[in-house]
Design a protein around this motif. Structure first.
Motif, PDB file in Angstrom:
ATOM      1  N   ILE A 186      14.197  37.832  38.014  1.00 17.23           N
ATOM      2  CA  ILE A 186      14.342  38.784  36.916  1.00 17.23           C
ATOM      3  C   ILE A 186      15.803  38.972  36.502  1.00 17.23           C
ATOM      4  O   ILE A 186      16.077  39.536  35.454  1.00 17.23           O
ATOM      5  CB  ILE A 186      13.706  40.159  37.246  1.00 17.23           C
ATOM      6  N   SER A 219      11.235  47.769  31.256  1.00 17.27           N
ATOM      7  CA  SER A 219      12.055  47.637  32.461  1.00 17.27           C
ATOM      8  C   SER A 219      11.884  48.845  33.381  1.00 17.27           C
ATOM      9  O   SER A 219      11.720  48.700  34.599  1.00 17.27           O
ATOM     10  CB  SER A 219      13.536  47.485  32.083  1.00 17.27           C
ATOM     11  N   THR A 263       4.010  41.297  31.270  1.00 25.80           N
ATOM     12  CA  THR A 263       5.464  41.405  31.412  1.00 25.80           C
ATOM     13  C   THR A 263       6.151  40.039  31.347  1.00 25.80           C
ATOM     14  O   THR A 263       7.282  39.926  30.878  1.00 25.80           O
ATOM     15  CB  THR A 263       5.842  42.106  32.731  1.00 25.80           C
ATOM     16  N   SER A 264       5.449  39.008  31.795  1.00 26.54           N
ATOM     17  CA  SER A 264       6.013  37.667  31.701  1.00 26.54           C
ATOM     18  C   SER A 264       6.139  37.234  30.245  1.00 26.54           C
ATOM     19  O   SER A 264       7.134  36.622  29.851  1.00 26.54           O
ATOM     20  CB  SER A 264       5.124  36.665  32.460  1.00 26.54           C
ATOM     21  N   ILE A 304       9.545  38.642  33.062  1.00 24.43           N
ATOM     22  CA  ILE A 304       9.672  39.350  34.340  1.00 24.43           C
ATOM     23  C   ILE A 304       8.285  39.572  34.954  1.00 24.43           C
ATOM     24  O   ILE A 304       7.908  40.678  35.323  1.00 24.43           O
ATOM     25  CB  ILE A 304      10.444  40.691  34.216  1.00 24.43           C
ATOM     26  N   ALA A 310      15.766  43.972  42.529  1.00 23.59           N
ATOM     27  CA  ALA A 310      15.175  43.831  41.194  1.00 23.59           C
ATOM     28  C   ALA A 310      14.697  45.170  40.655  1.00 23.59           C
ATOM     29  O   ALA A 310      14.910  45.493  39.479  1.00 23.59           O
ATOM     30  CB  ALA A 310      14.008  42.833  41.239  1.00 23.59           C
ATOM     31  N   LEU A 349      16.010  46.950  37.285  1.00 21.21           N
ATOM     32  CA  LEU A 349      15.094  47.255  36.183  1.00 21.21           C
ATOM     33  C   LEU A 349      15.147  48.735  35.812  1.00 21.21           C
ATOM     34  O   LEU A 349      15.147  49.095  34.623  1.00 21.21           O
ATOM     35  CB  LEU A 349      13.662  46.853  36.568  1.00 21.21           C
TER      36      LEU A 349
END
Length: 261
Positions: free
Chosen positions: A44, A114, A156-157, A162, A251, A255
Motif C-alpha cells: 500500500i 484510506s 479497495t483494489s 490497496i 500500513a 492509511l
C-alpha cells in the motif's frame, strides 16, 4: 506505430523528474516484494509514494500494467501452490466489489477510503493480539469473513490499489504455509488486476504516455518478485507472520494518517 511508441517513451522520460523515477522504482520494488505476502503492508506504500511526484490518477494508471506484469512473472508458481478452496470463496465477492468500485469510483474520496481501511485493519490487529494472549488454539475459518474481505478487497483494489489489507485480515486466520499464502494471494490479485484493464480504459485513466512510463519501469519487476520469493522461502513461518503483521500495522497507521491529514 513503433515510432509513435518511441515518441511516447521519450515524452514520458522528459516529462517526469529524476525524483519521480526514484520514487517510482522504489514503488515497483515494494509491489514486487509484496508478492511474498509482506505486501499486506508494503504494497500500500507504493501508490502514495509514486503519487507524491504525480497525480493519484496517473499513479494508478502507471502501476496497473506493472502489477499485472508482477503477477504474471510468478503465475506458474502461484498456480502450483495456491489454495483453491480459499480462492473459490473470496473471488466471486471480490469481482462484485470491483463492480461497486466502478460505480462509486468518482463518488468516494481517497481520504474516506484510506481512513476506513486503516481503522478496520488496526482493529483487526488489536483483536488478533488479544486472541493470541487468550491462548486460543485455533482460529475458526469463518466463511462469511472470507466473503466480506473478498468484497472489500475487490472494491479497495479497484479504486486505490490497496486491496492487500482487507484480504490479509482473512488470510492470516487460515494459518497457511508462507508459499501457499503467497501463491493464493498471487492468483487472487492476478485476476483482480487483469479485470481492471477495461474499466480503467472506460474511465479514461489509461494513456499512451502512462503506458510508456510503465514500460520504462518494467525492468524493476523481476527484481522485486525475486526478492519477495527469496524472503518467503528463507524466513521461518513464525517470523514470517510476525513481519506480515508488523507491516500491516505500519500500513494501517499510514492509511489513518492519510485519511486524517
Amino acid at each position: 506505430m513503433f515510432e509513435s511508441f518511441l515518441t511516447s517513451l521519450s515524452q514520458s522520460f522528459q516529462s517526469h523528474s529524476l525524483l519521480f523515477f526514484i520514487c517510482a522504482v522504489i514503488s515497483v520494488l515494494l509491489v514486487g516484494i509484496s508478492k511474498s505476502g509482506f505486501g499486506a503492508g508494503l504494497g500500500i506504500l507504493s501508490l502514495p509514494l509514486m503519487a507524491s511526484q504525480s497525480s493519484v490518477g496517473e499513479a494508478l494508471a502507471i502501476l496497473l500494467p506493472l502489477l499485472i506484469a508482477i503477477d504474471l512473472v510468478g503465475l506458474r508458481r502461484f498456480l502450483r501452490n495456491a489454495n483453491w478452496r480459499i480462492l473459490k470463496l473470496v473471488l466471486p465477492p471480490a469481482l462484485l466489489g470491483m463492480a461497486l468500485g466502478i460505480i462509486f469510483f468518482s463518488a468516494i474520496t481517497p481520504k474516506t477510503l484510506s481512513l476506513s481501511i486503516g481503522i478496520f485493519t488496526l482493529l483487526f490487529l488489536i483483536q488478533n493480539l488479544v486472541m493470541s494472549h487468550l491462548d486460543v488454539r485455533e482460529a475458526k475459518p469463518y466463511p462469511w469473513l472470507g466473503r466480506a474481505m473478498g468484497l472489500t478487497s475487490g472494491f479497495t483494489s479497484f479504486v486505490a490499489h490497496i486491496g492487500g489489507p482487507p484480504i490479509t485480515v482473512y488470510m492470516l486466520r487460515e494459518k497457511l504455509l508462507p508459499m501457499i499464502y503467497t501463491s493464493t494471494l498471487g492468483i487472487f490479485f492476478t485476476i483482480i488486476n487483469i479485470g481492471k484493464i477495461a474499466p480503467y480504459a472506460y474511465l479514461d485513466l489509461l494513456s499512451h504516455q502512462q503506458l510508456a512510463t510503465s514500460f520504462l519501469l518494467l525492468p524493476c519487476v523481476p527484481i522485486g518478485v525475486f526478492l519477495g520469493f527469496y524472503l518467503a522461502n528463507r524466513i521461518p513461518m513464525k517470523w514470517y507472520y510476525r513481519i506480515v503483521q508488523f507491516f500491516l500495522l505500519v500500513a494501517s497507521i499510514k492509511l489513518i494518517a492519510d485519511g486524517v491529514i
